[in-house]
Design a protein around this motif. Structure first.
Motif, PDB file in Angstrom:
ATOM      1  N   ILE A 144       2.280  -3.921   7.544  1.00 43.81           N
ATOM      2  CA  ILE A 144       2.097  -2.634   8.226  1.00 43.81           C
ATOM      3  C   ILE A 144       3.044  -1.658   7.547  1.00 43.81           C
ATOM      4  O   ILE A 144       4.245  -1.918   7.468  1.00 43.81           O
ATOM      5  CB  ILE A 144       2.471  -2.773   9.712  1.00 43.81           C
ATOM      6  CG1 ILE A 144       1.518  -3.764  10.383  1.00 43.81           C
ATOM      7  CG2 ILE A 144       2.470  -1.427  10.413  1.00 43.81           C
ATOM      8  CD1 ILE A 144       2.188  -4.659  11.372  1.00 43.81           C
ATOM      9  N   GLU A 145       2.510  -0.559   7.043  1.00 45.01           N
ATOM     10  CA  GLU A 145       3.353   0.397   6.322  1.00 45.01           C
ATOM     11  C   GLU A 145       3.132   1.830   6.804  1.00 45.01           C
ATOM     12  O   GLU A 145       2.201   2.499   6.364  1.00 45.01           O
ATOM     13  CB  GLU A 145       3.081   0.303   4.810  1.00 45.01           C
ATOM     14  CG  GLU A 145       3.454  -1.046   4.230  1.00 45.01           C
ATOM     15  CD  GLU A 145       3.229  -1.120   2.732  1.00 45.01           C
ATOM     16  OE1 GLU A 145       4.185  -0.873   1.978  1.00 45.01           O
ATOM     17  OE2 GLU A 145       2.100  -1.423   2.306  1.00 45.01           O
ATOM     18  N   PRO A 146       3.984   2.299   7.722  1.00 47.72           N
ATOM     19  CA  PRO A 146       3.920   3.716   8.095  1.00 47.72           C
ATOM     20  C   PRO A 146       4.626   4.568   7.033  1.00 47.72           C
ATOM     21  O   PRO A 146       5.548   4.093   6.364  1.00 47.72           O
ATOM     22  CB  PRO A 146       4.670   3.772   9.427  1.00 47.72           C
ATOM     23  CG  PRO A 146       5.569   2.598   9.418  1.00 47.72           C
ATOM     24  CD  PRO A 146       4.985   1.562   8.507  1.00 47.72           C
TER      25      PRO A 146
ATOM     26  N   GLY B 220      15.542 -13.350   9.349  1.00 47.08           N
ATOM     27  CA  GLY B 220      16.125 -12.590   8.240  1.00 47.08           C
ATOM     28  C   GLY B 220      15.379 -11.270   8.142  1.00 47.08           C
ATOM     29  O   GLY B 220      15.081 -10.651   9.160  1.00 47.08           O
ATOM     30  N   GLU B 221      15.020 -10.866   6.925  1.00 46.86           N
ATOM     31  CA  GLU B 221      14.390  -9.553   6.743  1.00 46.86           C
ATOM     32  C   GLU B 221      12.992  -9.511   7.346  1.00 46.86           C
ATOM     33  O   GLU B 221      12.127 -10.289   6.980  1.00 46.86           O
ATOM     34  CB  GLU B 221      14.314  -9.229   5.248  1.00 46.86           C
ATOM     35  CG  GLU B 221      13.639  -7.900   4.996  1.00 46.86           C
ATOM     36  CD  GLU B 221      13.315  -7.661   3.515  1.00 46.86           C
ATOM     37  OE1 GLU B 221      13.944  -8.277   2.643  1.00 46.86           O
ATOM     38  OE2 GLU B 221      12.401  -6.859   3.256  1.00 46.86           O
ATOM     39  N   ILE B 222      12.795  -8.581   8.253  1.00 47.48           N
ATOM     40  CA  ILE B 222      11.452  -8.423   8.841  1.00 47.48           C
ATOM     41  C   ILE B 222      10.843  -7.101   8.383  1.00 47.48           C
ATOM     42  O   ILE B 222       9.626  -6.966   8.279  1.00 47.48           O
ATOM     43  CB  ILE B 222      11.512  -8.559  10.391  1.00 47.48           C
ATOM     44  CG1 ILE B 222      10.119  -8.754  10.983  1.00 47.48           C
ATOM     45  CG2 ILE B 222      12.219  -7.396  11.041  1.00 47.48           C
ATOM     46  CD1 ILE B 222      10.135  -9.262  12.414  1.00 47.48           C
TER      47      ILE B 222
ATOM     48  N   GLY C 149       0.814  -1.215   0.000  1.00 43.82           N
ATOM     49  CA  GLY C 149       0.000   0.000   0.000  1.00 43.82           C
ATOM     50  C   GLY C 149       0.847   1.264   0.000  1.00 43.82           C
ATOM     51  O   GLY C 149       0.331   2.375   0.152  1.00 43.82           O
ATOM     52  N   GLN C 150       2.150   1.089  -0.159  1.00 42.88           N
ATOM     53  CA  GLN C 150       3.061   2.220   0.037  1.00 42.88           C
ATOM     54  C   GLN C 150       2.768   3.448  -0.831  1.00 42.88           C
ATOM     55  O   GLN C 150       2.703   4.563  -0.328  1.00 42.88           O
ATOM     56  CB  GLN C 150       4.506   1.767  -0.211  1.00 42.88           C
ATOM     57  CG  GLN C 150       5.502   2.920  -0.103  1.00 42.88           C
ATOM     58  CD  GLN C 150       6.817   2.598  -0.786  1.00 42.88           C
ATOM     59  OE1 GLN C 150       7.259   1.462  -0.764  1.00 42.88           O
ATOM     60  NE2 GLN C 150       7.425   3.585  -1.396  1.00 42.88           N
ATOM     61  N   LEU C 151       2.633   3.218  -2.124  1.00 44.34           N
ATOM     62  CA  LEU C 151       2.543   4.391  -3.004  1.00 44.34           C
ATOM     63  C   LEU C 151       1.318   5.236  -2.668  1.00 44.34           C
ATOM     64  O   LEU C 151       1.375   6.455  -2.642  1.00 44.34           O
ATOM     65  CB  LEU C 151       2.533   3.965  -4.482  1.00 44.34           C
ATOM     66  CG  LEU C 151       3.713   3.098  -4.968  1.00 44.34           C
ATOM     67  CD1 LEU C 151       3.761   3.067  -6.492  1.00 44.34           C
ATOM     68  CD2 LEU C 151       5.050   3.569  -4.419  1.00 44.34           C
TER      69      LEU C 151
END
Ligand code: 4AD
Ligand code: MG
Length: 478
Positions: A244-246, A400-402, A206-208
């Motif tokens: 979750i994308e702040p 690994g990547e979180i 949902g970032q953009l």
């Protein structure tokens, strides 16, 4: 008559000798006398003692594992080992039978594979009920963290018309019937005749869209489902997962790293406090599981120690360039133990490298930053060196990547240039470019994979066991 759930009853010494009513499911029934009853409110069962001499044989026969029952009785102190309170039952009613010869969830140890095939029932087991209660509390903590800090919760679209993010392969959304999609003159599918009048997919992030909110409301966050059609059959990948994308205006990469670290520590501290019993159970479960592993694979810390370690220690911040130096000179690289050897700057890091850095080298969570532009997304801000971008990944032990995030490219010309180089259609992202045309500003954000967070917090080794109904290649049951 006092009606309380089992969690409340077990914490209410003051109710001793009171009449209580209880509803729940039978976990076990032994000696025609003792029901271990669970209602999902806690990992603990309450022992309910049946007066079997005064209970119909026909009822006793129906008290089977999995049956739902309603009980009335007196709360008393228990002499039983490991329990303080029990119920002396005066009245029992069977609400729903469970045939003991057919019920899949027997009171014994089942493999996680078997339980995945019975995902509709697995949440009735101790392990899965504990994981799902922790998951629920973690979601609440996510909202609480951001809401307390004046972030706006934004619901970004799930069906998307832009596929430029490039975060992964997408699932197409269409109402065309199979083999009946209209074609254009040159034989391609004519999406202008599809439901939305264009090609659409399920979102990978949902970032953009969240950026549009950050550039108006200052602080925004999403928490929603995302979809990736990657054929990755690993213990860390799902085709449908929650992210979750702040996204924050006027915040640079350092602020972004601070936010990610503070946020993760907050939500983990929250469940350490709120899910004491479930975490104690999961801690023991992991310790048991560890015992069956070869010495070298066993964890040095227990689950609770790992959680406290993350909360109490600073994450180590290391540039990609430093990380490459460490990896290049590392023992496994020299001894050719890595599947993907690290030879030069620019290599994309694989999970084996990330885990080496976290688990063997630094022995703490690590934030890697300033990655080569070529291996990261188009929207990340270019550094003055012209070859690295202001990206960051948070790497966790066992996972690994979180988190993946960045400072965003806020300069219109630089962004257009980058999109041209990558053949991304400006017309498709006109609205995204508008954010750089009107009142542009430094801004940053990140994405945290919620299931990876739940995995770390509960110590579950497979990501399929921390989401109610996992979607993975060849599997969309339930
Ligand atoms: O690194 P990713 O691809 O970043 C983005 O999607 C950015 N748009 C985020 C942002 O800056 N707003 O994904 C972010 C995180 C990963 O670090 C990982 O935790 C998780 O999402 N993730 C997955 N989790 C489960 N299954 C998958 N297939 C995942 N792919 C990514
Ligand atoms: Mg990433």
């Amino acid at each position: 008559m006092i009606q309380k759930n089992i969690a409340e009853l077990l914490n209410s010494e003051g109710l001793i000798l009171q009449e209580v009513t209880l509803k729940g499911w039978v976990r076990t029934f032994r000696s025609n006398r003792f029901i271990a009853l669970n209602d999902g409110s806690t990992i603990h069962n309450i022992q309910c003692v049946i007066d079997f001499e005064n209970t119909d044989e026909s009822i006793l026969k129906r008290i089977n594992t999995g049956a739902s029952v309603s009980l009335q009785g007196t709360l008393t102190e228990s002499n039983g080992k490991g329990q303080s309170l029990e119920v002396q039952v005066s009245k029992i009613e069977i609400l729903g039978d469970s045939n003991p010869d057919e019920y899949p969830i027997q009171p014994k140890k089942h493999s996680f594979e078997f339980l995945r095939e019975n995902a509709h029932l697995r949440v009735r087991t101790n392990t899965f009920s504990a994981v799902m209660r922790v998951r629920s509390k973690l979601s609440f903590a996510v909202h609480q963290y951001f809401q307390e800090r004046d972030f706006n919760y934004v619901n970004t679209p799930i069906v998307t018309g832009s596929d430029a993010e490039g975060a992964g392969e997408m699932f197409r959304v269409t109402t065309f019937k199979e083999n009946k999609a209209p074609l254009t003159e040159d034989g391609k599918i004519d999406f202008s005749k599809d439901f939305f009048g264009k090609e659409t997919n399920l979102t990978v992030s949902g970032q953009l869209e969240a950026e549009t909110f950050a550039m108006a409301l200052g602080k925004a966050y999403t928490f929603g489902p995302t979809f990736r059609a990657e054929n990755s059959n690993t213990t860390r990948h799902l085709a449908e997962f929650w992210m979750i994308e702040p996204e924050v205006a006027f915040m640079d990469l350092d602020g972004n790293m601070d936010l990610a670290e503070d946020f993760i520590k907050y939500v983990i501290s929250y469940v350490i406090e709120k899910c004491e019993d479930d975490l104690a159970f999961l801690d023991q479960r992991l310790t048991q599981e560890d015992k069956s592993k070869p010495q070298a694979e066993r964890s040095e810390l227990s689950l609770l120690e790992k959680l406290r370690f993350v909360v109490d220690n600073n994450f180590k911040r290391v540039s990609y360039t430093e990380a490459i130096d460490i990896l290049r000179n590392s023992k496994p690289n020299k001894k050719k133990k890595f599947k993907y050897p690290i030879n030069e700057w620019g290599a994309d890091l694989q999970s084996e490298h990330e885990r080496f850095l976290v688990e063997k080298h630094f022995k703490c969570p690590v934030i890697l930053f300033d990655y080569p532009a070529d291996i990261k997304a188009f929207y990340m801000r270019l550094n003055d060196d012209g070859k690295t971008v202001r990206a960051m990944d948070v790497l966790f032990p066992g996972i690994g990547e979180i988190v993946g995030g960045s400072q965003r490219e806020e300069r219109y010309d630089v962004l257009v240039e980058k999109m041209k180089a990558l053949d991304i259609d400006e017309k498709e992202l006109w609205w995204y470019l508008d954010l750089r045309k009107y009142g542009t500003a430094v801004h940053s954000g990140f994405g945290l994979g919620f299931e990876r967070l739940v995995q770390f917090t509960t110590g579950m080794s497979n990501i399929r066991d921390v989401i109610p109904f996992p979607r993975t290649p060849q599997n969309a049951d339930f």
